[in-house]
Design a protein around this motif. Structure first.
Motif, PDB file in Angstrom:
ATOM      1  N   VAL A 160     -60.364 -82.588  40.031  1.00 32.26           N
ATOM      2  CA  VAL A 160     -61.767 -82.540  39.621  1.00 32.26           C
ATOM      3  C   VAL A 160     -62.558 -81.538  40.439  1.00 32.26           C
ATOM      4  O   VAL A 160     -63.253 -80.677  39.902  1.00 32.26           O
ATOM      5  N   GLN A 161     -62.455 -81.643  41.758  1.00 29.83           N
ATOM      6  CA  GLN A 161     -63.246 -80.758  42.613  1.00 29.83           C
ATOM      7  C   GLN A 161     -62.879 -79.298  42.403  1.00 29.83           C
ATOM      8  O   GLN A 161     -63.751 -78.426  42.332  1.00 29.83           O
ATOM      9  N   GLU A 162     -61.582 -79.018  42.318  1.00 31.62           N
ATOM     10  CA  GLU A 162     -61.152 -77.636  42.113  1.00 31.62           C
ATOM     11  C   GLU A 162     -61.613 -77.129  40.751  1.00 31.62           C
ATOM     12  O   GLU A 162     -61.994 -75.954  40.610  1.00 31.62           O
ATOM     13  N   THR A 163     -61.593 -77.982  39.748  1.00 29.62           N
ATOM     14  CA  THR A 163     -62.040 -77.556  38.417  1.00 29.62           C
ATOM     15  C   THR A 163     -63.542 -77.283  38.406  1.00 29.62           C
ATOM     16  O   THR A 163     -63.992 -76.295  37.811  1.00 29.62           O
ATOM     17  N   ILE A 164     -64.326 -78.133  39.070  1.00 25.12           N
ATOM     18  CA  ILE A 164     -65.771 -77.888  39.152  1.00 25.12           C
ATOM     19  C   ILE A 164     -66.042 -76.595  39.911  1.00 25.12           C
ATOM     20  O   ILE A 164     -66.888 -75.779  39.506  1.00 25.12           O
ATOM     21  N   ARG A 165     -65.319 -76.396  41.036  1.00 25.32           N
ATOM     22  CA  ARG A 165     -65.501 -75.159  41.807  1.00 25.32           C
ATOM     23  C   ARG A 165     -65.163 -73.939  40.956  1.00 25.32           C
ATOM     24  O   ARG A 165     -65.884 -72.938  40.948  1.00 25.32           O
ATOM     25  N   ARG A 166     -64.058 -74.040  40.215  1.00 20.75           N
ATOM     26  CA  ARG A 166     -63.653 -72.909  39.370  1.00 20.75           C
ATOM     27  C   ARG A 166     -64.683 -72.669  38.266  1.00 20.75           C
ATOM     28  O   ARG A 166     -65.008 -71.524  37.952  1.00 20.75           O
ATOM     29  N   ALA A 167     -65.194 -73.748  37.682  1.00 20.34           N
ATOM     30  CA  ALA A 167     -66.197 -73.599  36.619  1.00 20.34           C
ATOM     31  C   ALA A 167     -67.459 -72.930  37.154  1.00 20.34           C
ATOM     32  O   ALA A 167     -68.025 -72.036  36.505  1.00 20.34           O
ATOM     33  N   ASP A 168     -67.900 -73.334  38.351  1.00 19.19           N
ATOM     34  CA  ASP A 168     -69.092 -72.719  38.947  1.00 19.19           C
ATOM     35  C   ASP A 168     -68.851 -71.240  39.246  1.00 19.19           C
ATOM     36  O   ASP A 168     -69.737 -70.401  39.060  1.00 19.19           O
ATOM     37  N   ASP A 169     -67.650 -70.917  39.712  1.00 24.57           N
ATOM     38  CA  ASP A 169     -67.324 -69.519  40.021  1.00 24.57           C
ATOM     39  C   ASP A 169     -67.283 -68.674  38.750  1.00 24.57           C
ATOM     40  O   ASP A 169     -67.811 -67.558  38.713  1.00 24.57           O
ATOM     41  N   VAL A 170     -66.661 -69.217  37.718  1.00 23.78           N
ATOM     42  CA  VAL A 170     -66.606 -68.493  36.438  1.00 23.78           C
ATOM     43  C   VAL A 170     -68.011 -68.295  35.887  1.00 23.78           C
ATOM     44  O   VAL A 170     -68.356 -67.219  35.384  1.00 23.78           O
ATOM     45  N   LEU A 171     -68.840 -69.341  35.985  1.00 24.29           N
ATOM     46  CA  LEU A 171     -70.224 -69.239  35.522  1.00 24.29           C
ATOM     47  C   LEU A 171     -70.962 -68.113  36.243  1.00 24.29           C
ATOM     48  O   LEU A 171     -71.609 -67.269  35.607  1.00 24.29           O
ATOM     49  N   ARG A 172     -70.848 -68.101  37.571  1.00 23.04           N
ATOM     50  CA  ARG A 172     -71.552 -67.077  38.366  1.00 23.04           C
ATOM     51  C   ARG A 172     -71.072 -65.672  38.007  1.00 23.04           C
ATOM     52  O   ARG A 172     -71.884 -64.764  37.776  1.00 23.04           O
ATOM     53  N   ARG A 173     -69.772 -65.491  37.925  1.00 22.84           N
ATOM     54  CA  ARG A 173     -69.235 -64.147  37.653  1.00 22.84           C
ATOM     55  C   ARG A 173     -69.520 -63.710  36.218  1.00 22.84           C
ATOM     56  O   ARG A 173     -69.825 -62.538  35.964  1.00 22.84           O
ATOM     57  N   ALA A 174     -69.436 -64.646  35.289  1.00 23.73           N
ATOM     58  CA  ALA A 174     -69.720 -64.300  33.893  1.00 23.73           C
ATOM     59  C   ALA A 174     -71.189 -63.945  33.708  1.00 23.73           C
ATOM     60  O   ALA A 174     -71.536 -62.995  32.984  1.00 23.73           O
ATOM     61  N   GLU A 175     -72.081 -64.698  34.348  1.00 26.46           N
ATOM     62  CA  GLU A 175     -73.510 -64.383  34.243  1.00 26.46           C
ATOM     63  C   GLU A 175     -73.831 -63.040  34.873  1.00 26.46           C
ATOM     64  O   GLU A 175     -74.706 -62.320  34.392  1.00 26.46           O
ATOM     65  N   ALA A 176     -73.117 -62.700  35.959  1.00 30.07           N
ATOM     66  CA  ALA A 176     -73.330 -61.386  36.575  1.00 30.07           C
ATOM     67  C   ALA A 176     -72.924 -60.277  35.608  1.00 30.07           C
ATOM     68  O   ALA A 176     -73.639 -59.270  35.459  1.00 30.07           O
ATOM     69  N   VAL A 177     -71.795 -60.456  34.929  1.00 23.95           N
ATOM     70  CA  VAL A 177     -71.349 -59.452  33.948  1.00 23.95           C
ATOM     71  C   VAL A 177     -72.347 -59.342  32.802  1.00 23.95           C
ATOM     72  O   VAL A 177     -72.720 -58.249  32.374  1.00 23.95           O
ATOM     73  N   ARG A 178     -72.789 -60.509  32.308  1.00 22.99           N
ATOM     74  CA  ARG A 178     -73.762 -60.485  31.212  1.00 22.99           C
ATOM     75  C   ARG A 178     -75.050 -59.781  31.632  1.00 22.99           C
ATOM     76  O   ARG A 178     -75.578 -58.941  30.899  1.00 22.99           O
ATOM     77  N   GLY A 179     -75.554 -60.147  32.813  1.00 24.64           N
ATOM     78  CA  GLY A 179     -76.794 -59.536  33.274  1.00 24.64           C
ATOM     79  C   GLY A 179     -76.675 -58.034  33.420  1.00 24.64           C
ATOM     80  O   GLY A 179     -77.569 -57.274  33.000  1.00 24.64           O
ATOM     81  N   GLU A 180     -75.573 -57.572  34.007  1.00 24.22           N
ATOM     82  CA  GLU A 180     -75.393 -56.124  34.178  1.00 24.22           C
ATOM     83  C   GLU A 180     -75.210 -55.433  32.830  1.00 24.22           C
ATOM     84  O   GLU A 180     -75.676 -54.301  32.643  1.00 24.22           O
ATOM     85  N   ALA A 181     -74.518 -56.111  31.914  1.00 27.93           N
ATOM     86  CA  ALA A 181     -74.350 -55.513  30.585  1.00 27.93           C
ATOM     87  C   ALA A 181     -75.695 -55.370  29.876  1.00 27.93           C
ATOM     88  O   ALA A 181     -75.982 -54.336  29.256  1.00 27.93           O
ATOM     89  N   GLU A 182     -76.537 -56.404  29.983  1.00 20.41           N
ATOM     90  CA  GLU A 182     -77.847 -56.334  29.333  1.00 20.41           C
ATOM     91  C   GLU A 182     -78.742 -55.273  29.967  1.00 20.41           C
ATOM     92  O   GLU A 182     -79.581 -54.675  29.286  1.00 20.41           O
ATOM     93  N   ARG A 183     -78.557 -55.042  31.274  1.00 20.33           N
ATOM     94  CA  ARG A 183     -79.382 -54.036  31.961  1.00 20.33           C
ATOM     95  C   ARG A 183     -78.818 -52.631  31.867  1.00 20.33           C
ATOM     96  O   ARG A 183     -79.476 -51.669  32.252  1.00 20.33           O
ATOM     97  N   LEU A 184     -77.598 -52.527  31.370  1.00 18.42           N
ATOM     98  CA  LEU A 184     -76.930 -51.216  31.386  1.00 18.42           C
ATOM     99  C   LEU A 184     -77.678 -50.129  30.615  1.00 18.42           C
ATOM    100  O   LEU A 184     -77.804 -49.003  31.107  1.00 18.42           O
ATOM    101  N   PRO A 185     -78.192 -50.393  29.407  1.00 17.53           N
ATOM    102  CA  PRO A 185     -78.942 -49.327  28.717  1.00 17.53           C
ATOM    103  C   PRO A 185     -80.138 -48.828  29.533  1.00 17.53           C
ATOM    104  O   PRO A 185     -80.373 -47.616  29.622  1.00 17.53           O
ATOM    105  N   GLU A 186     -80.876 -49.771  30.160  1.00 15.77           N
ATOM    106  CA  GLU A 186     -82.001 -49.365  30.994  1.00 15.77           C
ATOM    107  C   GLU A 186     -81.520 -48.638  32.242  1.00 15.77           C
ATOM    108  O   GLU A 186     -82.150 -47.680  32.708  1.00 15.77           O
ATOM    109  N   ARG A 187     -80.380 -49.064  32.766  1.00 14.53           N
ATOM    110  CA  ARG A 187     -79.822 -48.381  33.945  1.00 14.53           C
ATOM    111  C   ARG A 187     -79.443 -46.943  33.596  1.00 14.53           C
ATOM    112  O   ARG A 187     -79.705 -46.028  34.392  1.00 14.53           O
ATOM    113  N   ALA A 188     -78.832 -46.770  32.443  1.00  9.77           N
ATOM    114  CA  ALA A 188     -78.471 -45.406  32.013  1.00  9.77           C
ATOM    115  C   ALA A 188     -79.720 -44.558  31.842  1.00  9.77           C
ATOM    116  O   ALA A 188     -79.762 -43.391  32.262  1.00  9.77           O
TER     117      ALA A 188
END
Length: 434
Positions: A212-240
């Motif tokens: 349970v603990q490892e799965t929750i930790r993994r889920a939180d890590d995936v959430l953080r990394r996926a949101e970072a990718v989404r955020g950077e992808a959404e900002r990419l046109p403005e960044r360019a």
């Protein structure tokens, strides 16, 4: 006749006994039946106690499994060990109960009062032991409250955490598709998203395999990394677009600095003509250095444009930061020549303003040092006295045919900085109640 009639009384006496047996229960009186009923009641109570204990043990086993699935702390391990010890005791009292039940057949026809009484005693003893064990089990369960509450909280987080991670991955994938649809490759973001695929597989395998603990930790890590990718992808046109704007802006600034650098030569000629070498010698290399820095900046701009064309966004951003730093340094150096000539002209025309400005700073600090005191603190008085002496020496140094005005300006600036530090120390000490 006497020989024939003699046996008749015996036959009459035997017949009732023979027919009375006929397969029916043997009745041995009211007291015996009372003992049988009491034994049966004891058996029923023991059965109820056995059922209650068994139910409580099953419920507690679920609680222990919940705790151990989430918690591997020493407290959780002690709880598991305690439950196992209780389980051994429960097995023993259960065996004793079953033995007591099997040892006494309360439905026997020939059950006498003594046997019923012994059965009652054995069953009461088994019942009492079952209930004592149940009470100990209840107390043990009450002690698990904090551990169980924590474990249930973790379990309650499990499903939502996994679902949030999956949603974040979907959102990141959709954002990446949208960016690619606009003509931007975003290869680094795609690689980062692809790296999360094995983590998603483990999430899908569940807590039963990974804990349970490892799965929750993994889920939180995936959430953080996926949101970072989404955020950077959404900002990419403005960044360019921002990188494109900075390319144009820095190119224009480089051209402007080049033009301004061409004016440093005449400024240096004026400085040489009117002031001593000490006033301008450190500026001699400015034109050549400006030329080199601008050339380097333009080379880095070219690399940044190439990185932008290849959509290497991090490289383009880093190169533009280097260009900006180079141009800032060059701009300051080019500005320094003109600023030097202006300041020298002002002070050589009227030194009084610079002197008065510095003396005012010293007097203001002296008043602050004396506020509320008959004599100043030596820690403050010494640097202020030294500042007065330093200013006097700077003024005296202007005597002569070719005074070093730049040294004078440097000294007055240094005096004001010293005075400013003293003032800051005094205020900090008073604010702190010293």
């Amino acid at each position: 006749m006497a020989l024939v009639l003699a046996p008749l009384p015996l036959l009459v006496a035997v017949v009732p006994v023979t027919f009375a047996g006929g397969g029916a229960r043997r009745w041995f009186g009211g007291r015996g039946e009372g003992q049988r009923a009491q034994a049966q009641a004891a058996k029923d109570e023991a059965a109820a106690a056995f059922y209650e204990l068994d139910t409580a043990q099953r419920d507690l086993r679920i609680s222990i499994e919940t705790i151990t699935a989430v918690d591997d702390s020493p407290a959780a391990r002690r709880a598991k060990s305690g439950f196992e010890s209780l389980g051994e005791r429960i097995d023993q009292v259960s065996r004793d109960y079953i033995t007591a039940v099997d040892s006494h057949d309360l439905d026997r026809d020939d059950l006498d009062a003594g046997a019923a009484s012994r059965a009652r005693e054995d069953l009461i003893r088994a019942k009492d032991e079952l209930r004592r064990t149940k009470a100990d089990l209840d107390r043990f369960e009450q002690g698990l409250g904090p551990l169980l509450a924590q474990a249930e909280t973790q379990l309650a987080r499990l499903a939502p955490a996994v679902e949030r991670a999956r949603q974040a991955l979907r959102a990141a994938s959709e954002a990446l598709d949208a960016v690619r649809g606009s003509g931007l490759r975003a290869d680094d973001l795609a690689a980062r998203l692809a790296a999360l695929a094995p983590e998603l597989t483990k999430l899908n395998e569940g807590a039963g395999r990974h804990g349970v603990q490892e799965t929750i930790r993994r889920a939180d890590d995936v959430l953080r990394r996926a949101e970072a990718v989404r955020g950077e992808a959404e900002r990419l046109p403005e960044r360019a677009a921002e990188i494109d704007r900075r390319l144009v802006s820095l190119r224009t600034r480089a051209q402007a600095i080049t033009t301004r650098a061409e004016g440093v030569g005449p400024v240096l000629s004026e400085l040489r003509r009117r002031y001593s070498a000490a006033c301008w010698q450190d500026l001699q290399t400015v034109p050549e250095q400006a030329t080199r820095d601008v050339a380097q900046a333009e080379a880095k701009l070219k690399e940044a444009r190439e990185a932008r064309g290849e959509q290497r966004w991090a490289d383009a951003t880093a190169l533009l930061s280097t260009v900006r730093a180079l141009l800032n340094t060059t701009d300051e150096a080019v500005s320094a020549a003109g600023d030097r000539l202006r300041r020298l002209d002002e002070v050589s025309f009227d030194r009084g303003k610079e002197v008065e400005r510095t003396r005012f700073a010293i007097r203001d600090a002296q008043r602050l040092a004396m506020a509320g005191r008959d004599t100043p603190d030596p820690r403050h008085a010494r640097p202020l006295d030294a500042a007065v002496e330093r200013l006097d020496r700077a003024i005296a140094g202007l005597e002569g045919r070719h005074p070093d005005w730049w040294h004078f300006l440097s000294e007055t600036e240094a005096v004001r900085q010293t005075v400013g530090r003293v003032v800051q120390e005094i205020r900090e000490e008073r604010a702190g109640g010293h």
